[in-house]
Each structure stands twice: as C-alpha cells, then as structure tokens.
Design a protein around this motif. Structure first.
Motif, PDB file in Angstrom:
ATOM      1  N   VAL A  46       4.891  18.219   6.259  1.00 49.75           N
ATOM      2  CA  VAL A  46       3.836  17.496   6.959  1.00 49.75           C
ATOM      3  C   VAL A  46       2.786  17.067   5.942  1.00 49.75           C
ATOM      4  O   VAL A  46       2.441  17.833   5.033  1.00 49.75           O
ATOM      5  CB  VAL A  46       3.219  18.350   8.087  1.00 49.75           C
ATOM      6  N   TYR A  47       2.308  15.842   6.095  1.00 51.08           N
ATOM      7  CA  TYR A  47       1.327  15.275   5.169  1.00 51.08           C
ATOM      8  C   TYR A  47       0.160  14.692   5.952  1.00 51.08           C
ATOM      9  O   TYR A  47       0.364  14.076   7.003  1.00 51.08           O
ATOM     10  CB  TYR A  47       1.959  14.164   4.320  1.00 51.08           C
ATOM     11  N   GLN A  69      17.987  16.595   0.724  1.00 55.51           N
ATOM     12  CA  GLN A  69      17.130  16.132  -0.370  1.00 55.51           C
ATOM     13  C   GLN A  69      15.832  15.544   0.179  1.00 55.51           C
ATOM     14  O   GLN A  69      15.862  14.626   1.009  1.00 55.51           O
ATOM     15  CB  GLN A  69      17.863  15.071  -1.192  1.00 55.51           C
ATOM     16  N   PRO A  70      14.660  16.043  -0.245  1.00 49.42           N
ATOM     17  CA  PRO A  70      13.404  15.461   0.222  1.00 49.42           C
ATOM     18  C   PRO A  70      13.150  14.110  -0.428  1.00 49.42           C
ATOM     19  O   PRO A  70      13.720  13.794  -1.484  1.00 49.42           O
ATOM     20  CB  PRO A  70      12.358  16.484  -0.228  1.00 49.42           C
ATOM     21  N   PRO A  71      12.305  13.304   0.177  1.00 51.17           N
ATOM     22  CA  PRO A  71      11.945  12.032  -0.459  1.00 51.17           C
ATOM     23  C   PRO A  71      11.064  12.267  -1.682  1.00 51.17           C
ATOM     24  O   PRO A  71      10.419  13.312  -1.805  1.00 51.17           O
ATOM     25  CB  PRO A  71      11.170  11.308   0.645  1.00 51.17           C
ATOM     26  N   ILE A  72      11.044  11.299  -2.553  1.00 51.52           N
ATOM     27  CA  ILE A  72      10.065  11.290  -3.639  1.00 51.52           C
ATOM     28  C   ILE A  72       8.745  10.786  -3.051  1.00 51.52           C
ATOM     29  O   ILE A  72       8.719   9.730  -2.411  1.00 51.52           O
ATOM     30  CB  ILE A  72      10.519  10.388  -4.785  1.00 51.52           C
ATOM     31  N   VAL A  73       7.675  11.534  -3.246  1.00 49.72           N
ATOM     32  CA  VAL A  73       6.392  11.199  -2.627  1.00 49.72           C
ATOM     33  C   VAL A  73       5.395  10.779  -3.699  1.00 49.72           C
ATOM     34  O   VAL A  73       5.140  11.518  -4.659  1.00 49.72           O
ATOM     35  CB  VAL A  73       5.822  12.394  -1.826  1.00 49.72           C
ATOM     36  N   SER A  74       4.843   9.574  -3.542  1.00 47.49           N
ATOM     37  CA  SER A  74       3.789   9.084  -4.427  1.00 47.49           C
ATOM     38  C   SER A  74       2.475   9.034  -3.655  1.00 47.49           C
ATOM     39  O   SER A  74       2.464   8.679  -2.479  1.00 47.49           O
ATOM     40  CB  SER A  74       4.126   7.686  -4.945  1.00 47.49           C
ATOM     41  N   ARG A  94       0.291   7.332   1.060  1.00 45.63           N
ATOM     42  CA  ARG A  94       1.497   7.982   0.534  1.00 45.63           C
ATOM     43  C   ARG A  94       2.707   7.072   0.698  1.00 45.63           C
ATOM     44  O   ARG A  94       2.883   6.443   1.738  1.00 45.63           O
ATOM     45  CB  ARG A  94       1.751   9.319   1.220  1.00 45.63           C
ATOM     46  N   VAL A  95       3.544   7.077  -0.318  1.00 46.18           N
ATOM     47  CA  VAL A  95       4.807   6.353  -0.279  1.00 46.18           C
ATOM     48  C   VAL A  95       5.933   7.379  -0.315  1.00 46.18           C
ATOM     49  O   VAL A  95       6.003   8.211  -1.232  1.00 46.18           O
ATOM     50  CB  VAL A  95       4.936   5.366  -1.454  1.00 46.18           C
ATOM     51  N   PHE A  96       6.796   7.324   0.695  1.00 47.35           N
ATOM     52  CA  PHE A  96       7.945   8.211   0.794  1.00 47.35           C
ATOM     53  C   PHE A  96       9.200   7.423   0.427  1.00 47.35           C
ATOM     54  O   PHE A  96       9.560   6.470   1.122  1.00 47.35           O
ATOM     55  CB  PHE A  96       8.066   8.774   2.207  1.00 47.35           C
ATOM     56  N   ASP A  97       9.843   7.824  -0.649  1.00 47.21           N
ATOM     57  CA  ASP A  97      11.029   7.130  -1.143  1.00 47.21           C
ATOM     58  C   ASP A  97      12.264   7.943  -0.778  1.00 47.21           C
ATOM     59  O   ASP A  97      12.576   8.962  -1.394  1.00 47.21           O
ATOM     60  CB  ASP A  97      10.929   6.956  -2.659  1.00 47.21           C
ATOM     61  N   PHE A  98      12.963   7.495   0.271  1.00 49.36           N
ATOM     62  CA  PHE A  98      14.186   8.135   0.724  1.00 49.36           C
ATOM     63  C   PHE A  98      15.382   7.439   0.080  1.00 49.36           C
ATOM     64  O   PHE A  98      15.930   6.485   0.634  1.00 49.36           O
ATOM     65  CB  PHE A  98      14.303   8.052   2.249  1.00 49.36           C
ATOM     66  N   GLN A 117      -4.157  -0.961  -7.305  1.00 50.15           N
ATOM     67  CA  GLN A 117      -3.591  -0.142  -6.229  1.00 50.15           C
ATOM     68  C   GLN A 117      -2.327  -0.774  -5.650  1.00 50.15           C
ATOM     69  O   GLN A 117      -1.369  -0.067  -5.316  1.00 50.15           O
ATOM     70  CB  GLN A 117      -4.638   0.070  -5.137  1.00 50.15           C
ATOM     71  N   ILE A 118      -2.324  -2.091  -5.541  1.00 47.64           N
ATOM     72  CA  ILE A 118      -1.126  -2.801  -5.068  1.00 47.64           C
ATOM     73  C   ILE A 118       0.057  -2.500  -5.987  1.00 47.64           C
ATOM     74  O   ILE A 118       1.173  -2.195  -5.523  1.00 47.64           O
ATOM     75  CB  ILE A 118      -1.381  -4.318  -5.007  1.00 47.64           C
ATOM     76  N   LYS A 119      -0.168  -2.553  -7.292  1.00 46.78           N
ATOM     77  CA  LYS A 119       0.900  -2.269  -8.246  1.00 46.78           C
ATOM     78  C   LYS A 119       1.327  -0.810  -8.163  1.00 46.78           C
ATOM     79  O   LYS A 119       2.515  -0.487  -8.299  1.00 46.78           O
ATOM     80  CB  LYS A 119       0.432  -2.606  -9.665  1.00 46.78           C
ATOM     81  N   GLU A 120       0.357   0.079  -7.964  1.00 45.08           N
ATOM     82  CA  GLU A 120       0.658   1.511  -7.897  1.00 45.08           C
ATOM     83  C   GLU A 120       1.533   1.827  -6.681  1.00 45.08           C
ATOM     84  O   GLU A 120       2.439   2.668  -6.751  1.00 45.08           O
ATOM     85  CB  GLU A 120      -0.658   2.297  -7.833  1.00 45.08           C
ATOM     86  N   ILE A 121       1.265   1.167  -5.563  1.00 43.49           N
ATOM     87  CA  ILE A 121       2.072   1.372  -4.355  1.00 43.49           C
ATOM     88  C   ILE A 121       3.464   0.796  -4.537  1.00 43.49           C
ATOM     89  O   ILE A 121       4.471   1.421  -4.210  1.00 43.49           O
ATOM     90  CB  ILE A 121       1.377   0.737  -3.133  1.00 43.49           C
ATOM     91  N   GLY A 122       3.544  -0.398  -5.054  1.00 41.28           N
ATOM     92  CA  GLY A 122       4.833  -1.023  -5.306  1.00 41.28           C
ATOM     93  C   GLY A 122       5.442  -1.652  -4.063  1.00 41.28           C
ATOM     94  O   GLY A 122       4.838  -1.687  -2.988  1.00 41.28           O
ATOM     95  N   LYS A 123       6.655  -2.127  -4.196  1.00 43.34           N
ATOM     96  CA  LYS A 123       7.350  -2.816  -3.111  1.00 43.34           C
ATOM     97  C   LYS A 123       7.757  -1.811  -2.034  1.00 43.34           C
ATOM     98  O   LYS A 123       8.312  -0.760  -2.327  1.00 43.34           O
ATOM     99  CB  LYS A 123       8.594  -3.518  -3.653  1.00 43.34           C
ATOM    100  N   LEU A 124       7.476  -2.146  -0.785  1.00 44.95           N
ATOM    101  CA  LEU A 124       7.772  -1.262   0.343  1.00 44.95           C
ATOM    102  C   LEU A 124       8.787  -1.896   1.282  1.00 44.95           C
ATOM    103  O   LEU A 124       8.769  -3.108   1.504  1.00 44.95           O
ATOM    104  CB  LEU A 124       6.501  -0.957   1.143  1.00 44.95           C
TER     105      LEU A 124
END
Length: 211
Positions: A46-47, A69-74, A94-98, A117-124
């Motif tokens: 939970v986040y 396997q958990p997602p990679i969380v940024s 938070r970005v969850f990469d499954f 910040q846009i670059k840090e979040i990246g493509k979603l």
C-alpha cells in the motif's frame, strides 16, 4: 506487453494489479469521502501520496504475502498546492512499472509539472490524475500534464458527482467538458495493455454507496 488491471475504489484510491501482484494507493479513512463506502481490501503493498486522512488509511488494507514479482516503483517529489507546499505540504507522484506497463498515480498534485519532473516521470501507459481543483490541479491543468507526458490513458479522480465527492471540487460534468473527448464507463475497472485504446476513461467508483 503484459496487462495491468486498474480498479478505482473511489476518491484517489485504486487497486493496481499485474503479474499476480497488487498495490493499493491512497486508501481513505472510514466516512471521509461523501457517498463512498469504506475501504476494506487486500493487497501486497500500500502506498500513500501524502499524510491527509482521506489518503493515508493504511490500516484499511490487509497486506498479504506473494511470490509474485513486485513492480518497480519510482517516486517523484511534488507539492499539494501551487505554493511549494506552503498551504498543504508535500505530495508524492509514484510510477508503478509492471514488467513494462507503467502506471502513474499523481495523488493530490497541486501544480503544473516542470519539464524536469515530466522527464523524471517518463512515458506512461496510464495516468491516474486528480481533476477537481481547489485541493488539487483542475481538469485543464491535468489535461496539459497528460499531453506533455504523452501518456496513453488518463483516468480522472478526485472530483464529485451528484452522488459522491467533496462539494468544493469540480463536478464531473464540468470535468468532462474541460477534458474534451472522453469515454464515460459504467465500470470501476480498466485493463491496460497493448490492445487498450488510447484516451481518457471516466470510471465508476467500486465503493460508491447505493441510494
């Protein structure tokens, strides 16, 4: 690309599941959101985007173990207002990469994002974005952020209807007008994957109380 199932419980609370692993975002305290029932669910993690009572009721989520396997969380540091947190404090995007399917939860984002910040979040693949204004960005700002991110899908959150939500935030009718071309559904779930049609999807809260 694998599929990720996104379920809107209500307000800013979602279940996000992929590959047998489920996270819950921003559970709210009992009775804190008009017209929405209490959060009672299970997840592997939970986040919370910030510490306000309508976003941080972690005790409402029962944690369970899994070998999946958990997602990679940024995590991207932002603010809950347009004054660098002076009014309402910090907010975490938070970005969850499954396994390549990237879902961004924007919490109570209160300002337009910088280019950094846009670059840090990246493509979603999916952006779960507040649109109600007052406490957060409004629909127009959310659409601008969505377009700059180049995200495939947006799911609006943190607004009101005649049946639920805070009275000071924007009504869904005004949100839809501001966002433009949207798909209004009668379901609380959306599966995001390679075959999902790009666009903005308005969901129905799973925990909406029946009248």
């Amino acid at each position: 690309m694998k599929n990720v199932k996104i379920t809107w419980l209500g307000h800013a609370c979602f279940e996000i599941s992929g590959g047998g692993y489920t996270v819950v975002t921003d559970p709210f305290e009992d009775g804190s959101v008009n017209g929405i029932g209490n959060v009672r669910t299970e997840a592997n993690a939970v986040y919370c985007s910030h510490s306000h009572h309508d976003h941080n009721a972690v005790d409402c989520v029962t944690l369970k173990q899994t070998d999946a396997q958990p997602p990679i969380v940024s995590e991207i540091s932002t603010f809950h207002d347009g004054e660098n947190g002076a009014k309402r404090g910090a907010n975490t995007v938070r970005v969850f990469d499954f396994d390549g399917v990237r879902v961004g939860h924007f919490g109570d984002l209160g300002h337009a994002l910088s280019e950094e910040q846009i670059k840090e979040i990246g493509k979603l693949d999916a952006a779960l974005m507040p649109v109600g204004g007052f406490y957060t960005i409004d629909a127009e700002t959310a659409k601008t952020v969505f377009d700059k991110l180049g995200a495939k899908i947006m799911i609006p959150m943190h607004y009101r209807t005649d049946d639920f939500g805070f009275p000071v935030i924007a009504h869904i009718d005004d949100v839809v007008k501001a966002l433009g071309d949207v798909t209004v559904t009668n379901t609380s779930e959306l599966t995001v994957g390679e075959d999902t049609r790009p666009g903005i999807y308005v969901l129905t809260p799973k925990l909406m109380q029946k009248k």
